[in-house]
Design an enzyme around this catalytic site. Structure first.
Site, mmCIF file in Angstrom:
data_model
loop_
_atom_site.group_PDB
_atom_site.id
_atom_site.type_symbol
_atom_site.label_atom_id
_atom_site.label_comp_id
_atom_site.label_asym_id
_atom_site.label_seq_id
_atom_site.Cartn_x
_atom_site.Cartn_y
_atom_site.Cartn_z
ATOM 1 N N LYS A 158 0.866 -1.080 -0.173
ATOM 2 C CA LYS A 158 -0.030 -0.032 -0.035
ATOM 3 C C LYS A 158 0.909 1.105 0.202
ATOM 4 C CE LYS A 158 0.597 -2.048 4.002
ATOM 5 N NZ LYS A 158 -0.223 -2.400 5.355
ATOM 6 N N VAL A 204 -5.480 -3.155 1.207
ATOM 7 C CA VAL A 204 -6.293 -2.482 2.271
ATOM 8 C C VAL A 204 -7.170 -3.393 2.933
ATOM 9 C CG1 VAL A 204 -8.198 -0.937 2.144
ATOM 10 C CG2 VAL A 204 -6.493 -0.602 0.501
ATOM 11 N N GLY A 224 -6.454 -6.082 4.901
ATOM 12 C CA GLY A 224 -6.028 -7.425 5.319
ATOM 13 C C GLY A 224 -6.858 -8.352 4.312
ATOM 14 N N GLU A 253 3.763 -2.766 10.488
ATOM 15 C CA GLU A 253 4.608 -2.573 9.345
ATOM 16 C C GLU A 253 6.030 -2.568 9.785
ATOM 17 O OE1 GLU A 253 3.693 -1.914 6.010
ATOM 18 O OE2 GLU A 253 1.857 -2.475 7.309
ATOM 19 N N LYS A 283 -3.924 3.732 2.827
ATOM 20 C CA LYS A 283 -5.232 2.658 2.364
ATOM 21 C C LYS A 283 -6.368 3.582 1.813
ATOM 22 C CE LYS A 283 -3.931 -1.012 5.305
ATOM 23 N NZ LYS A 283 -3.856 -1.265 6.666
ATOM 24 N N GLY A 339 -1.908 -9.610 9.415
ATOM 25 C CA GLY A 339 -1.587 -10.893 9.753
ATOM 26 C C GLY A 339 -1.303 -11.652 8.917
#
Ligand code: NDP
Ligand code: HSE
Length: 436
Positions: free
Chosen positions: A106, A133, A135, A191, A206, A303
């Site tokens: 992103k 965006v 997950g 991150e 995002k 995750g």
């Protein structure tokens, strides 16, 4: 076309490992859905010795991404290294060789999206970025396909799993910010540079990507007002709770009369509202379209496995396109390239919101009337006030909730309040929203 679709993965980290597991464990169902086997042909990572918890043949591992980029047999390149360079170079090279590209990057798409999208358009190559965006939430496909018949007037919600995880733990356990951030990093949510999460920049990335797809316009990062959660204290969380609110980091984009409003900041939301019930690493994105009206997409926003689920969804989509040679059928930007047009951005000073103000005051006569006088002079109407009992010699918090007001007036009022002799520290401001 070969009997299999070949995939090259660059980046065998948190998300890359999840992708390898899904392609391995779910190979059968994926082949049945695609119509051909999807084979992981090569994996490039700087470190190919660490045990990633999934077994792969040694001969598919390489430390050199060029082994994938220069391999004419590879159909789809998956970029999961993150950051601007060399990720951009890898993606542009893959697109120019007409390979399909899947990325979760992103930061790259928000900062250099135009270059990457244009390269995909010119090469007529597929670019999948569902994982960039939300997950595991299929928000990109919802914007580009499911909701493509709507004018989307509003996009609002929790877009960063790490900061929601931190705020949830702070609220529920009263724990310290830094301990919880360490935990989020261990879980693989944060991150590589976690300041992107806590300073609201990741959520802004995002929001920029979603606005691009929803409004058919490139929005620069500089146009998004961005404020993170680092300054949120347990004191404000406690007062917010007493007044019936919970603090969440929200991304908010609106498009009204062809003018865009875009901001990311901590926000008080009513505790009984659905958005306040979004806990931990979960994200929830509330969209309003003129035809569909309200939609909420909810799921794990970060995750290894949830994000890998989105990446593999893109791999399957691109594999199907390769089989039918129908590249770029859905434009990466949702709008056709030549139909996109820049839209003006509303300055932050002109937005309208409700506000939570915490003034730290010496408990003296006429404090409240002086402050309310200043607010009134700036056209700000008070909705409720909370003042705590005085402790000998200590400043007391005076909490004021306002009705909807214009940001410019609120900022000038705070400037004036902060100069008053009985104010002991700068006034805290948190915006408020009601998200249904
Ligand atoms: P990781 O840091 O866990 O993995 C990245 C991997 O890429 C590391 O193993 C790194 O090696 C390797 N790498 C770096 N540079 C190169 C290179 N030049 N060639 C080959 N390998 C390289 O990151 P994540 O998996 O968490 O994130 C990957 C991407 O997915 C990022 O863009 C991120 O923003 C995005 N994302 C992540 C989510 C998450 O929950 N983690 C969710 C959604 C998106 P080394 O460690 O040795 O540098
Ligand atoms: N660091 C990001 C988050 C990963 O916490 O939301 C998912 O994009």
């Amino acid at each position: 076309m070969d009997q299999v679709v070949k995939v090259g993965l660059i980046g065998f980290g948190t998300v890359g490992t999840g992708v390898v597991k899904i392609l391995k464990d779910n190979a059968d169902i994926i082949a049945r859905r695609v119509g051909k086997k999807v084979v992981l042909d090569k994996i490039a990572d700087l470190d190919i010795t660490t045990d990633r918890g999934v077994t792969v043949p040694d001969e598919i591992l390489t430390t050199n991404a060029n082994d994938i980029l220069n391999d004419h047999q590879i159909d789809i390149v998956v970029e999961l290294i993150g950051g601007h360079e060399p990720a951009k170079r890898f993606i542009l090279q893959a697109l120019s060789s007409k390979k399909g590209v899947v990325t979760a990057n992103k930061a790259l798409l928000a900062d250099h999206g135009e270059e990457v999208f244009e390269a995909a358009f010119k090469a007529q190559a597929d670019l999948g970025f569902e994982a960039s965006v939300g997950g595991g939430i299929p928000i990109i496909r919802s914007l580009t396909e499911g909701l493509a018949g709507n004018h989307l007037t509003s996009i609002m919600g929790i877009m960063n799993g790490t900061s929601n995880y931190i705020l949830t733990r702070m609220t529920q356990e009263g724990r310290d910010f830094s301990d919880i951030l360490e935990e989020a990093t261990r879980e693989g949510y944060a991150e590589a540079d976690p300041s992107l999460d806590v300073e609201g920049i990741d959520a802004a990335h995002k929001l920029v990507i979603m606005m691009n797809l929803a409004y058919g316009t490139p929005v620069p990062m500089s146009a998004v007002y961005t404020e993170g959660i680092a300054k949120i204290s347990t004191v404000d969380m406690t007062f917010a709770r007493e007044m019936g609110f919970t603090i969440k980091l929200l991304g908010i984009a609106k498009c009204q009369n062809q003018i865009i409003e875009a901001r990311v900041h901590p926000t008080l939301v009513p505790t009984e509202s659905p958005i306040a019930q979004v806990h931990g690493v979960y994200n929830a994105i509330h969209l309003v379209g003129d035809a569909v009206e309200d939609i909420v997409l909810y799921g794990q926003g970060a995750g290894s496995m949830p994000t890998a689920s989105a990446v593999v969804g893109d791999i399957i989509d691109l594999a199907r396109n390769r089989i039918y040679e129908s590249f770029s059928r859905v434009p990466a930007t949702s709008f056709q390239w030549e139909s996109r047009q820049p839209l003006p951005i509303k300055p932050m000073a002109e937005i309208e919101s409700r506000y939570y103000l915490r003034c730290m005051v010496k408990d003296e006569p006429s404090v409240l009337s002086t402050i309310s006088g200043i607010l009134g002079k700036h056209g700000i109407s008070i909705s409720s006030v909370l003042q705590k009992e005085r402790k000998q010699g200590q400043p007391v918090p005076l909490i004021i909730l306002t009705h909807r007001s214009i940001e410019r007036g609120v900022q000038s009022a705070i400037q004036a309040i902060n100069t008053l002799s009985f104010i002991s520290e700068p006034t805290t401001l948190i915006r408020m929203e009601s998200v249904e």
